[in-house]
Design an enzyme around this catalytic site. Structure first.
Site, PDB file in Angstrom:
ATOM      1  N   ASN A   7       0.862  -1.180   0.000  1.00 27.99           N
ATOM      2  CA  ASN A   7       0.000   0.000   0.000  1.00 27.99           C
ATOM      3  C   ASN A   7       0.902   1.233   0.000  1.00 27.99           C
ATOM      4  O   ASN A   7       1.427   1.630   1.031  1.00 27.99           O
ATOM      5  CB  ASN A   7      -0.886  -0.039   1.259  1.00 27.99           C
ATOM      6  N   ARG A  84      -2.299  -1.850  -3.772  1.00 31.56           N
ATOM      7  CA  ARG A  84      -3.355  -0.847  -3.750  1.00 31.56           C
ATOM      8  C   ARG A  84      -2.994   0.250  -4.746  1.00 31.56           C
ATOM      9  O   ARG A  84      -1.911   0.823  -4.688  1.00 31.56           O
ATOM     10  CB  ARG A  84      -3.471  -0.238  -2.352  1.00 31.56           C
ATOM     11  N   HIS A 173     -11.394   5.250  -1.538  1.00 36.53           N
ATOM     12  CA  HIS A 173     -11.691   4.383  -0.382  1.00 36.53           C
ATOM     13  C   HIS A 173     -12.590   3.210  -0.761  1.00 36.53           C
ATOM     14  O   HIS A 173     -13.254   2.633   0.103  1.00 36.53           O
ATOM     15  CB  HIS A 173     -12.406   5.156   0.751  1.00 36.53           C
ATOM     16  N   HIS A 199     -16.440   6.229   6.141  1.00 41.24           N
ATOM     17  CA  HIS A 199     -15.001   6.020   6.351  1.00 41.24           C
ATOM     18  C   HIS A 199     -14.445   7.355   6.843  1.00 41.24           C
ATOM     19  O   HIS A 199     -14.265   8.300   6.067  1.00 41.24           O
ATOM     20  CB  HIS A 199     -14.335   5.584   5.044  1.00 41.24           C
ATOM     21  N   GLY A 201     -11.401   8.833   8.500  1.00 45.18           N
ATOM     22  CA  GLY A 201     -10.010   8.807   8.957  1.00 45.18           C
ATOM     23  C   GLY A 201      -9.399  10.163   8.683  1.00 45.18           C
ATOM     24  O   GLY A 201     -10.122  11.171   8.631  1.00 45.18           O
ATOM     25  N   ASN A 202      -8.104  10.194   8.472  1.00 44.31           N
ATOM     26  CA  ASN A 202      -7.484  11.449   8.084  1.00 44.31           C
ATOM     27  C   ASN A 202      -8.079  11.887   6.739  1.00 44.31           C
ATOM     28  O   ASN A 202      -8.459  13.031   6.553  1.00 44.31           O
ATOM     29  CB  ASN A 202      -5.973  11.248   8.016  1.00 44.31           C
ATOM     30  N   GLY A 203      -8.161  10.949   5.812  1.00 46.69           N
ATOM     31  CA  GLY A 203      -9.013  11.126   4.632  1.00 46.69           C
ATOM     32  C   GLY A 203     -10.376  10.575   4.988  1.00 46.69           C
ATOM     33  O   GLY A 203     -10.462   9.629   5.775  1.00 46.69           O
ATOM     34  N   ARG A 232      -7.652  18.254   4.448  1.00 46.20           N
ATOM     35  CA  ARG A 232      -8.280  18.628   3.178  1.00 46.20           C
ATOM     36  C   ARG A 232      -9.579  19.380   3.458  1.00 46.20           C
ATOM     37  O   ARG A 232     -10.319  19.018   4.379  1.00 46.20           O
ATOM     38  CB  ARG A 232      -8.603  17.400   2.336  1.00 46.20           C
ATOM     39  N   ARG A 276      -7.719  13.535  18.130  1.00 49.56           N
ATOM     40  CA  ARG A 276      -7.447  13.409  19.575  1.00 49.56           C
ATOM     41  C   ARG A 276      -6.994  14.736  20.173  1.00 49.56           C
ATOM     42  O   ARG A 276      -7.430  15.118  21.264  1.00 49.56           O
ATOM     43  CB  ARG A 276      -6.382  12.333  19.818  1.00 49.56           C
ATOM     44  N   GLY A 322      -9.830   5.664  11.463  1.00 47.88           N
ATOM     45  CA  GLY A 322      -9.344   6.194  12.741  1.00 47.88           C
ATOM     46  C   GLY A 322     -10.385   6.911  13.586  1.00 47.88           C
ATOM     47  O   GLY A 322     -10.561   6.589  14.768  1.00 47.88           O
ATOM     48  N   GLU A 377      -8.499  -3.110   4.753  1.00 44.78           N
ATOM     49  CA  GLU A 377      -8.262  -3.047   3.312  1.00 44.78           C
ATOM     50  C   GLU A 377      -7.225  -4.087   2.885  1.00 44.78           C
ATOM     51  O   GLU A 377      -7.311  -4.646   1.786  1.00 44.78           O
ATOM     52  CB  GLU A 377      -7.802  -1.634   2.929  1.00 44.78           C
TER      53      GLU A 377
HETATM   54  P1  AMP Z   1      -6.707   6.888   9.590  1.00 46.80           P
HETATM   55  O1  AMP Z   1      -6.470   7.812   8.439  1.00 46.80           O
HETATM   56  O2  AMP Z   1      -7.815   5.927   9.392  1.00 46.80           O
HETATM   57  O3  AMP Z   1      -5.453   6.248  10.107  1.00 46.80           O
HETATM   58  O4  AMP Z   1      -7.211   7.839  10.784  1.00 46.80           O
HETATM   59  C1  AMP Z   1      -6.339   8.772  11.340  1.00 46.80           C
HETATM   60  C2  AMP Z   1      -7.104   9.694  12.237  1.00 46.80           C
HETATM   61  O5  AMP Z   1      -7.899   8.942  13.196  1.00 46.80           O
HETATM   62  C3  AMP Z   1      -6.161  10.522  13.093  1.00 46.80           C
HETATM   63  O6  AMP Z   1      -5.830  11.703  12.449  1.00 46.80           O
HETATM   64  C4  AMP Z   1      -6.946  10.760  14.332  1.00 46.80           C
HETATM   65  O7  AMP Z   1      -7.585  12.007  14.156  1.00 46.80           O
HETATM   66  C5  AMP Z   1      -8.020   9.694  14.382  1.00 46.80           C
HETATM   67  N1  AMP Z   1      -7.882   8.825  15.540  1.00 46.80           N
HETATM   68  C6  AMP Z   1      -7.065   7.768  15.704  1.00 46.80           C
HETATM   69  N2  AMP Z   1      -7.218   7.232  16.924  1.00 46.80           N
HETATM   70  C7  AMP Z   1      -8.160   7.956  17.552  1.00 46.80           C
HETATM   71  C8  AMP Z   1      -8.768   7.910  18.836  1.00 46.80           C
HETATM   72  N3  AMP Z   1      -8.445   6.984  19.732  1.00 46.80           N
HETATM   73  N4  AMP Z   1      -9.716   8.824  19.107  1.00 46.80           N
HETATM   74  C9  AMP Z   1     -10.062   9.759  18.214  1.00 46.80           C
HETATM   75  N5  AMP Z   1      -9.519   9.851  16.994  1.00 46.80           N
HETATM   76  C10 AMP Z   1      -8.591   8.967  16.661  1.00 46.80           C
END
Ligand code: AMP
Length: 390
Positions: A7, A84, A173, A199, A201-203, A232, A276, A322, A377
């Protein structure tokens, strides 16, 4: 089947060597700062401690070379490699066994995702040269969304321009949304027809899935569109770009960098792109952090409403990635916006859903089943390698 899942991002590469049947992960790791002066290589085997070393990765090929050499010392025979690929363009509505033709198409559509596809293609070429006997499978972030109807994917721009530059909604995604559908269907059976997959996450993106088919999604020509994200901006008036260039004297690169890397939660909270940190700020009453969260939930609610309307209803909502998996307050804020639809969340279930696999968090009597389904994924990619090489 023992599958190496690769990935690669614009300057990173994550890998997992896993058994596609048992899901056992034999080895995994990452290469950071590809194309920069000081790289980092991390590697862990059989659930052991991750060993991190300094490294130098001038390009993606050098990164995968390091990974393959490291994996050669692991006592597991690789049987296939899954990659990916961020952009499959107008060609791929499913994952594909890599041939010369597939590789050429990945490169042909690369202008739509130049920071990703070129590096990903270089990795595939390196794997084919290093292990000519192994099958390589390309798994596209976009292919799940190719089932959208023209009414959903067409941009109302002049036809000649659209066609010349292949402008349309491609989404992203897709592998994660596909996983959400698969698990929700396995667990809920006939009760799951219209799924809103979130979904976050950061994205971040939403996807409207009806009986396994993508009806619509929030990301567009690129992953910049749709929800407000970590860095973004998501959907804004497109004229903002012209205005910044005309009145602010910003170059194309500066606007691109601003909207992709310095906007979203980071820009509004003025603290961090990480939920967080923003939660901690909000708990202390920081007004920018409070606004960042309120905007995040509000925009997600608005765009979710559009996704739900595109399916003329919803019976299942899933949260993943996340923020979606970990932040129960965001889930609660989002679901409260849909009380008018009869969505009811069980606060205890919601707060205890973290780290426990797929969980139902809706309350008895809720009109919609709400779940947390941690995405996987890598597993989906490994399964595609298995399917396409059977
Ligand atoms: P990802 O792109 O799926 O890895 O998600 C990353 C984002 O998930 C990070 O920027 C955090 O803002 C959020 N995140 C990860 N762990 C936690 C948590 N325990 N509580 C709240 N947000 C979280």
């Amino acid at each position: 089947m023992n599958v190496l899942v690769v990935n690669a991002g614009s300057s990173t590469l994550k890998y997992q060597l896993m058994d596609s049947d048992t899901r056992e992960v034999f080895a995994k790791g990452n290469c950071e700062r590809i194309g920069q002066d000081r790289g980092i290589f991390g590697h862990a085997e059989f659930g052991g401690e991750k060993v991190v070393e300094d490294a130098l990765f001038p390009d993606h090929a050098s990164a995968i070379d390091r990974v393959l050499k490291c994996l050669a010392t692991v006592d597991v025979k690789i049987e296939g490699i899954g990659h990916r690929i961020v952009q499959g363009g107008w060609y791929f509505d499913d994952s594909a066994l890599v041939t010369e033709d597939v590789l050429a198409k990945i490169l042909e559509v690369a202008p739509l995702a130049p920071l990703h596809n070129y590096g990903e293609a270089a990795i595939i070429e390196h794997c084919m040269a290093a292990y000519p006997e192994l099958p390589n499978v390309a798994v596209f972030d976009t292919s799940f969304h190719m089932s959208m109807a023209p009414v959903a994917y067409t941009y109302p721009l002049p036809r000649a321009v659209r066609e010349k530059y292949h402008i349309r909604k491609y989404g992203a995604h897709g592998t994660s949304h596909r996983y959400e559908w698969m698990v929700a269907k396995q667990l809920l059976g006939d009760d799951c027809h219209r799924l809103l997959s979130c979904h976050l996450g950061n994205g971040a993106s939403l996807c409207a899935i009806e009986d396994g088919v993508c009806r619509d999604t929030t990301m567009g020509l690129t992953p910049l569109d749709g929800l407000m994200m970590g860095t973004r901006c998501g959907s804004i008036d497109p004229a903002t770009v012209c205005y910044l260039q005309r009145e602010g004297g910003y170059t194309y690169d500066e606007v691109d960098e601003m909207m992709n890397k310095r906007s979203g939660l980071l820009a509004v909270s003025q603290i961090s792109s990480d939920a967080r940190d923003i939660r901690a700020g909000a708990d202390e009453g920081d007004e920018n952090c409070l606004l960042a969260f309120d905007m995040y939930a509000y925009k997600a609610m608005q765009q979710a409403s559009a996704m739900i309307a595109s399916m003329a209803g919803v019976d299942t909502i899933t949260f993943t990635a996340g923020i979606g998996e970990n932040d129960w307050t965001i889930r609660r804020a989002f679901c409260h916006c849909f009380e008018w639809l009869g969505v009811r969340v069980d606060d205890v279930r919601n707060q205890h859903a973290v780290g426990r696999g797929p969980q139902v968090i809706s309350a008895a009597g809720s009109s919609v089943t709400v779940m947390v389904i941690p995405t996987d994924e890598e597993y989906m990619i490994a399964k595609d390698v298995e399917r396409l090489t059977a």
